[in-house]
Write an enzyme that holds these catalytic residues in place. Sequence first.
Site, mmCIF file in Angstrom:
data_model
loop_
_atom_site.group_PDB
_atom_site.id
_atom_site.type_symbol
_atom_site.label_atom_id
_atom_site.label_comp_id
_atom_site.label_asym_id
_atom_site.label_seq_id
_atom_site.Cartn_x
_atom_site.Cartn_y
_atom_site.Cartn_z
ATOM 1 N N SER A 41 -79.435 25.515 42.725
ATOM 2 C CA SER A 41 -78.759 25.316 41.890
ATOM 3 C C SER A 41 -78.214 26.598 41.085
ATOM 4 O O SER A 41 -77.094 26.460 40.513
ATOM 5 C CB SER A 41 -79.102 24.305 40.748
ATOM 6 O OG SER A 41 -80.094 24.924 39.883
ATOM 7 N N LYS A 79 -80.885 27.548 34.394
ATOM 8 C CA LYS A 79 -79.469 27.191 34.411
ATOM 9 C C LYS A 79 -78.704 28.314 33.555
ATOM 10 O O LYS A 79 -79.679 29.209 32.697
ATOM 11 C CB LYS A 79 -79.147 25.601 33.619
ATOM 12 C CG LYS A 79 -79.775 24.885 34.458
ATOM 13 C CD LYS A 79 -79.256 24.451 35.851
ATOM 14 C CE LYS A 79 -79.891 23.303 36.588
ATOM 15 N NZ LYS A 79 -79.765 23.101 37.798
#
Length: 184
Positions: A41, A79
């Site tokens: 991701s 993230k």
Amino acid sequence: MKGNNIRKELLSWFFVFVSGITIALICREYIFSPVVVNGASMSPTYENEDVIIVSKISKIQRFYHIVFKAPYEDEYYIKRVIGLPGDTVEMKDDVLIINGKEFEEPYVKRNAEYQIRMTENFTLEDLTGEKKVPDGYIFVLGDNRLNSYDSRHYGLIPIEDVFGESKLRIYPLQNMKYFSNPYE
């Protein structure tokens, strides 16, 4: 006399060993810790199985890479911080807009050949019901927008769930060879 000197020498080495282990454990628990990236991701910034060092004492800033407790799993995610408390966040035609200002995102891998949108249009209010990021929360996105489970899916992240900021990428785990024979 000779036995007494050996005992003192052994005790001094024992003290050095225990002190070193204690300092290392304290540093790992409160200051920094290694983490292995799981998933794609954050590609191309981080790849699956990259080893990173996370600072547990950093102040969270916009665009920092953070590791935090996953909202619905017993795992940690990495993230990029996009929205801080008080920020408005929206995405329009693949342009990130924070507090009315447009930001370039050079870390997002774009495919110029196919001209596909990397991030769908949204506003913070569309996703979370909040006009601004509330106090005590942050809004995060993965760099690999087409393959990232992030605040667009599970909402805002409580700041108290942040483990720390990624400070250093050590090496991809898959390229490390433990106890390898250099003649192979």
